[in-house]
Design a protein around this motif. Structure first.
Motif, PDB file in Angstrom:
ATOM      1  N   MET A  83      16.267  18.988  43.768  1.00  0.00           N
ATOM      2  CA  MET A  83      14.898  19.442  43.562  1.00  0.00           C
ATOM      3  C   MET A  83      14.793  20.108  42.192  1.00  0.00           C
ATOM      4  O   MET A  83      15.645  20.907  41.810  1.00  0.00           O
ATOM      5  N   LYS A  84      13.722  19.763  41.461  1.00  0.00           N
ATOM      6  CA  LYS A  84      13.497  20.315  40.139  1.00  0.00           C
ATOM      7  C   LYS A  84      12.196  21.114  40.155  1.00  0.00           C
ATOM      8  O   LYS A  84      11.159  20.612  40.590  1.00  0.00           O
ATOM      9  N   LEU A  85      12.261  22.349  39.664  1.00  0.00           N
ATOM     10  CA  LEU A  85      11.128  23.253  39.699  1.00  0.00           C
ATOM     11  C   LEU A  85      10.775  23.705  38.288  1.00  0.00           C
ATOM     12  O   LEU A  85      11.650  23.891  37.443  1.00  0.00           O
ATOM     13  N   ALA A  86       9.485  23.884  38.046  1.00  0.00           N
ATOM     14  CA  ALA A  86       9.001  24.335  36.749  1.00  0.00           C
ATOM     15  C   ALA A  86       7.811  25.251  36.959  1.00  0.00           C
ATOM     16  O   ALA A  86       7.239  25.331  38.051  1.00  0.00           O
ATOM     17  N   LEU A 131       8.025  18.618  49.657  1.00  0.00           N
ATOM     18  CA  LEU A 131       7.088  18.264  48.592  1.00  0.00           C
ATOM     19  C   LEU A 131       7.780  17.392  47.543  1.00  0.00           C
ATOM     20  O   LEU A 131       7.194  16.412  47.053  1.00  0.00           O
ATOM     21  N   ALA A 132       9.030  17.714  47.210  1.00  0.00           N
ATOM     22  CA  ALA A 132       9.787  16.909  46.251  1.00  0.00           C
ATOM     23  C   ALA A 132      10.018  15.498  46.772  1.00  0.00           C
ATOM     24  O   ALA A 132       9.920  14.512  46.023  1.00  0.00           O
ATOM     25  N   GLY A 171       3.192  32.139  35.404  1.00  0.00           N
ATOM     26  CA  GLY A 171       3.155  30.698  35.505  1.00  0.00           C
ATOM     27  C   GLY A 171       2.639  30.210  36.842  1.00  0.00           C
ATOM     28  O   GLY A 171       2.347  30.982  37.765  1.00  0.00           O
ATOM     29  N   ARG A 172       2.546  28.879  36.944  1.00  0.00           N
ATOM     30  CA  ARG A 172       2.082  28.214  38.172  1.00  0.00           C
ATOM     31  C   ARG A 172       3.185  27.280  38.636  1.00  0.00           C
ATOM     32  O   ARG A 172       3.582  26.357  37.932  1.00  0.00           O
ATOM     33  N   LEU A 173       3.705  27.512  39.828  1.00  0.00           N
ATOM     34  CA  LEU A 173       4.862  26.769  40.324  1.00  0.00           C
ATOM     35  C   LEU A 173       4.507  25.312  40.621  1.00  0.00           C
ATOM     36  O   LEU A 173       3.521  25.025  41.295  1.00  0.00           O
ATOM     37  N   VAL A 174       5.354  24.399  40.113  1.00  0.00           N
ATOM     38  CA  VAL A 174       5.217  22.976  40.414  1.00  0.00           C
ATOM     39  C   VAL A 174       6.586  22.394  40.726  1.00  0.00           C
ATOM     40  O   VAL A 174       7.617  22.912  40.279  1.00  0.00           O
ATOM     41  N   VAL A 175       6.586  21.328  41.503  1.00  0.00           N
ATOM     42  CA  VAL A 175       7.788  20.527  41.753  1.00  0.00           C
ATOM     43  C   VAL A 175       7.720  19.319  40.821  1.00  0.00           C
ATOM     44  O   VAL A 175       6.676  18.670  40.711  1.00  0.00           O
TER      45      VAL A 175
END
Length: 333
Positions: free
Chosen positions: A1-4, A51-52, A12-16
């Protein structure tokens, strides 16, 4: 899983992010920020993993992921601790300062606590008010922990690692000697660090993550030319389990603590200092190490520190030459 974290407010706003870094899915319905996810990891991580998977299968709405829109995955953190796990680098840099290296450095990790109230995004400029300060890049691997109890063992520390990423831990080399001479540590000589666009869970790295080390080459380009190709899994005297346990010896570490490896550094095949990439070596992850080697060879350093307009790029590739964490690409401003 990669998170940004996309740039949005302070945190910030968390996204996958998809495995190929091309797409993202908003994770706001699960958790607004990465720090929030780390605070409640056991409950939140499974939902982020679903979600990923949905993103990978194109089962949910997705949007293009652009690395220049990303903040540091943790735009600010409760704690930033940087070690010097590659003791070869420590020995060379201390040699350049004319400082003797204690034998204990090979057995007891060196670590300092840096400023964590604001980090640079992967494409943010490196602010430099005065070129005489000796601005240097430092390519490193980092991990982000969950809660770590005081006195944690190495194995407990390894189990607490939630994410892996990269940093450019900028140093102002000409300010360091006077600061260290005071007997305390870095403040003015360590401005804000930048981090890779995404942080990755250890399980998603597969066999590249083992024994508490990232077994990939850290790619560093300077002004478009290959500067460093050191293997982060080689010559790492202290693995991340050891570094995290060292930090937690007498105190708990809160979720979201970032721990750095220090500058990635490899010896040459003959056991001596590394050689430049142009000479068939793996090069360097900071200018100070190259300048030390130049001083050993010719009596004085030849390569200047960073100047305004210089460009630094730091990344890691998979076996197909695709970026794993995205790229830190910064212009000195």
């Amino acid at each position: 899983m990669k998170l940004a974290s996309l740039k949005h407010g302070r945190d910030g706003r968390l996204v996958v992010v998809s495995d190929d870094l091309a797409w993202y899915a908003d994770a706001g319905h699960i958790c607004a920020t990465l720090q929030g996810a780390l605070d409640d990891w056991e409950r939140v991580a499974p939902d982020l993993a679903v979600l990923a998977t949905d993103l990978r299968n194109e089962a949910i709405p997705r949007e293009r992921f652009h690395e220049h829109d990303a903040a540091a995955p943790l735009p600010r953190a409760h704690q930033w601790l940087d070690g010097s796990a590659y003791v070869n680098h420590v020995a060379l840099v201390r040699q350049a300062r004319g400082a003797e290296m204690p034998e204990s450095f090979w057995h007891d990790p060196l670590m300092y606590q840096g400023g964590s109230d604001g980090f640079l995004g992967p494409r943010d400029a490196i602010p430099l008010a005065d070129e005489s300060w000796g601005c240097d890049l430092e390519g490193e691997v980092v991990v982000v922990t969950g809660d770590v109890p005081p006195g944690a063992t190495r194995d407990e520390a390894l189990a607490a690692i939630r994410l892996v990423g990269l940093t450019n831990d900028v140093s102002l080399r000409h300010l360091i000697p006077a600061e260290l001479a005071k007997g305390f540590g870095f403040v003015q000589s360590k401005p804000a660090s930048a981090f890779s666009p995404v942080f990755v869970t250890p399980d998603a790295l597969g066999d590249w993550w083992r024994d508490g080390k990232l077994h990939r080459r850290l790619m560093v380009d300077l002004n478009g030319a290959p500067f460093g190709r050191a293997d982060a899994g080689v010559d790492m005297t202290f693995d991340f389990g050891t570094l995290v346990a060292h930090a937690a010896k007498t105190r708990a570490l809160g979720a979201g603590t970032i721990v750095g490896s220090g500058t990635v550094s490899n010896r040459d095949a003959d056991g001596g200092p590394g050689r430049p990439v142009a000479e068939g070596g793996v090069g360097y992850s900071c200018l100070a190490e190259l300048r030390t080697v130049e001083a050993i060879r010719s009596g004085e350093p030849l390569t200047p520190f960073l100047k305004k307009g210089d460009t630094v790029r730091i990344w890691v590739e998979d076996d197909r030459h695709h970026s794993v964490f995205g790229a830190i690409e910064q212009v000195v401003g």
